[in-house]
Scaffold this motif. Structure first.
Motif, PDB file in Angstrom:
ATOM      1  N   LYS A 146       0.824  -1.211   0.000  1.00 33.27           N
ATOM      2  CA  LYS A 146       0.000   0.000   0.000  1.00 33.27           C
ATOM      3  C   LYS A 146       0.859   1.263   0.000  1.00 33.27           C
ATOM      4  CE  LYS A 146      -0.561   0.002   4.977  1.00 33.27           C
ATOM      5  NZ  LYS A 146      -1.363  -0.405   6.081  1.00 33.27           N
ATOM      6  N   ASN A 147       2.152   1.140   0.289  1.00 35.99           N
ATOM      7  CA  ASN A 147       3.075   2.275   0.287  1.00 35.99           C
ATOM      8  C   ASN A 147       3.768   2.451  -1.069  1.00 35.99           C
ATOM      9  OD1 ASN A 147       4.533   4.460   1.250  1.00 35.99           O
ATOM     10  ND2 ASN A 147       6.038   3.220   2.315  1.00 35.99           N
ATOM     11  N   VAL A 148       3.548   1.537  -2.005  1.00 40.21           N
ATOM     12  CA  VAL A 148       4.199   1.602  -3.314  1.00 40.21           C
ATOM     13  C   VAL A 148       3.403   2.528  -4.235  1.00 40.21           C
ATOM     14  CG1 VAL A 148       4.911   0.299  -5.360  1.00 40.21           C
ATOM     15  CG2 VAL A 148       5.213  -0.689  -3.065  1.00 40.21           C
ATOM     16  N   ALA A 149       4.013   3.653  -4.606  1.00 36.29           N
ATOM     17  CA  ALA A 149       3.378   4.595  -5.528  1.00 36.29           C
ATOM     18  C   ALA A 149       3.532   4.099  -6.960  1.00 36.29           C
ATOM     19  CB  ALA A 149       3.978   5.989  -5.378  1.00 36.29           C
ATOM     20  N   LYS A 150       4.766   3.708  -7.319  1.00 36.94           N
ATOM     21  CA  LYS A 150       5.057   3.186  -8.652  1.00 36.94           C
ATOM     22  C   LYS A 150       6.195   2.191  -8.545  1.00 36.94           C
ATOM     23  CE  LYS A 150       3.793   7.182 -11.447  1.00 36.94           C
ATOM     24  NZ  LYS A 150       4.220   8.155 -12.440  1.00 36.94           N
ATOM     25  N   ALA A 151       6.152   1.208  -9.431  1.00 37.34           N
ATOM     26  CA  ALA A 151       7.244   0.240  -9.508  1.00 37.34           C
ATOM     27  C   ALA A 151       7.472  -0.075 -10.977  1.00 37.34           C
ATOM     28  CB  ALA A 151       6.899  -1.027  -8.734  1.00 37.34           C
ATOM     29  N   ARG A 152       8.741  -0.300 -11.323  1.00 38.02           N
ATOM     30  CA  ARG A 152       9.089  -0.622 -12.707  1.00 38.02           C
ATOM     31  C   ARG A 152      10.396  -1.401 -12.727  1.00 38.02           C
ATOM     32  NH1 ARG A 152      13.383   2.616 -13.762  1.00 38.02           N
ATOM     33  NH2 ARG A 152      13.441   4.677 -12.827  1.00 38.02           N
ATOM     34  N   LEU A 153      10.603  -2.105 -13.833  1.00 39.57           N
ATOM     35  CA  LEU A 153      11.900  -2.723 -14.040  1.00 39.57           C
ATOM     36  C   LEU A 153      12.929  -1.608 -14.156  1.00 39.57           C
ATOM     37  CD1 LEU A 153      11.061  -5.520 -16.644  1.00 39.57           C
ATOM     38  CD2 LEU A 153      11.484  -5.796 -14.199  1.00 39.57           C
ATOM     39  N   ALA A 154      14.160  -1.857 -13.800  1.00 38.56           N
ATOM     40  CA  ALA A 154      15.200  -0.845 -13.902  1.00 38.56           C
ATOM     41  C   ALA A 154      16.440  -1.465 -14.541  1.00 38.56           C
ATOM     42  CB  ALA A 154      15.539  -0.289 -12.514  1.00 38.56           C
ATOM     43  N   ILE A 155      17.262  -0.618 -15.081  1.00 38.97           N
ATOM     44  CA  ILE A 155      18.524  -1.053 -15.669  1.00 38.97           C
ATOM     45  C   ILE A 155      19.634  -0.718 -14.685  1.00 38.97           C
ATOM     46  CG2 ILE A 155      20.134  -0.745 -17.573  1.00 38.97           C
ATOM     47  CD1 ILE A 155      17.656  -0.008 -19.302  1.00 38.97           C
ATOM     48  N   LYS A 156      20.400  -1.718 -14.323  1.00 41.67           N
ATOM     49  CA  LYS A 156      21.479  -1.498 -13.366  1.00 41.67           C
ATOM     50  C   LYS A 156      22.757  -1.144 -14.115  1.00 41.67           C
ATOM     51  CE  LYS A 156      23.851  -3.323  -9.468  1.00 41.67           C
ATOM     52  NZ  LYS A 156      24.180  -4.345  -8.570  1.00 41.67           N
ATOM     53  N   PHE A 157      23.326  -0.009 -13.741  1.00 42.86           N
ATOM     54  CA  PHE A 157      24.575   0.436 -14.390  1.00 42.86           C
ATOM     55  C   PHE A 157      25.752   0.069 -13.533  1.00 42.86           C
ATOM     56  CE2 PHE A 157      21.332   3.197 -16.190  1.00 42.86           C
ATOM     57  CZ  PHE A 157      21.645   3.125 -17.524  1.00 42.86           C
TER      58      PHE A 157
END
Length: 157
Positions: A146-157
């Motif tokens: 319920k605290n997650v506003a947005k989530a997405r896959l990410a690219i790790k550099f």
């Protein structure tokens, strides 16, 4: 404009699923003076430009055939891939993202931060377990869903 999103989702879902694609998201947004109707579609291995054009043509034809017009204002229709940093919206998105690197934005701070990047290690209906690097130390944070506003896959550099 949620009504437009609901109408378009109902029209687009059978078209997209008929081609064995996944309807990832639909948005209807104003940017400057213009309105944009955006559909994000995907399939295992990624979606092609030709497949996006196919869905765009079929949806455009379907929208044009409805009277009265469900979207009375002028708009641009865009059909595309969600990209490498695909949003996590549905439960199946989170399940598919297990053990992948993700970015999570929060409504309220956890450990003094409102955004984290790390490996999604577990997910259930109530919380996420995110393995993050906090000041050189690897920690697993438990974040209430319920605290997650947005989530997405990410690219790790």
């Amino acid at each position: 404009m949620d009504n437009v999103v609901d109408i378009v989702t109902a029209l687009a879902a059978p078209i997209v699923e008929g081609h064995q694609f996944e309807l990832v998201d639909v948005e209807f947004v104003r940017e400057g003076k213009s309105w944009y109707l955006r559909l994000y579609i995907d399939k295992p291995g990624g979606i092609t430009i030709d497949e996006c054009a196919l869905v765009s043509d079929e949806l455009s034809e379907k929208l044009d055939s409805i009277d009265p017009d469900p979207i009375p204002q002028a708009y641009f229709l865009e059909v595309s891939s969600p990209g490498a940093e695909r949003p996590l919206k549905k439960e199946s998105d989170y399940q598919r993202a297990l053990n992948h690197y993700v970015h999570v934005s929060l409504y309220q701070k956890v450990s003094g931060e409102k955004a984290f990047e790390g490996f999604l290690r577990a997910v259930d209906t109530d919380e996420l377990a995110l393995e993050v690097n906090l000041k050189g130390r690897i920690k697993t944070l438990t974040i209430p869903r319920k605290n997650v506003a947005k989530a997405r896959l990410a690219i790790k550099f």
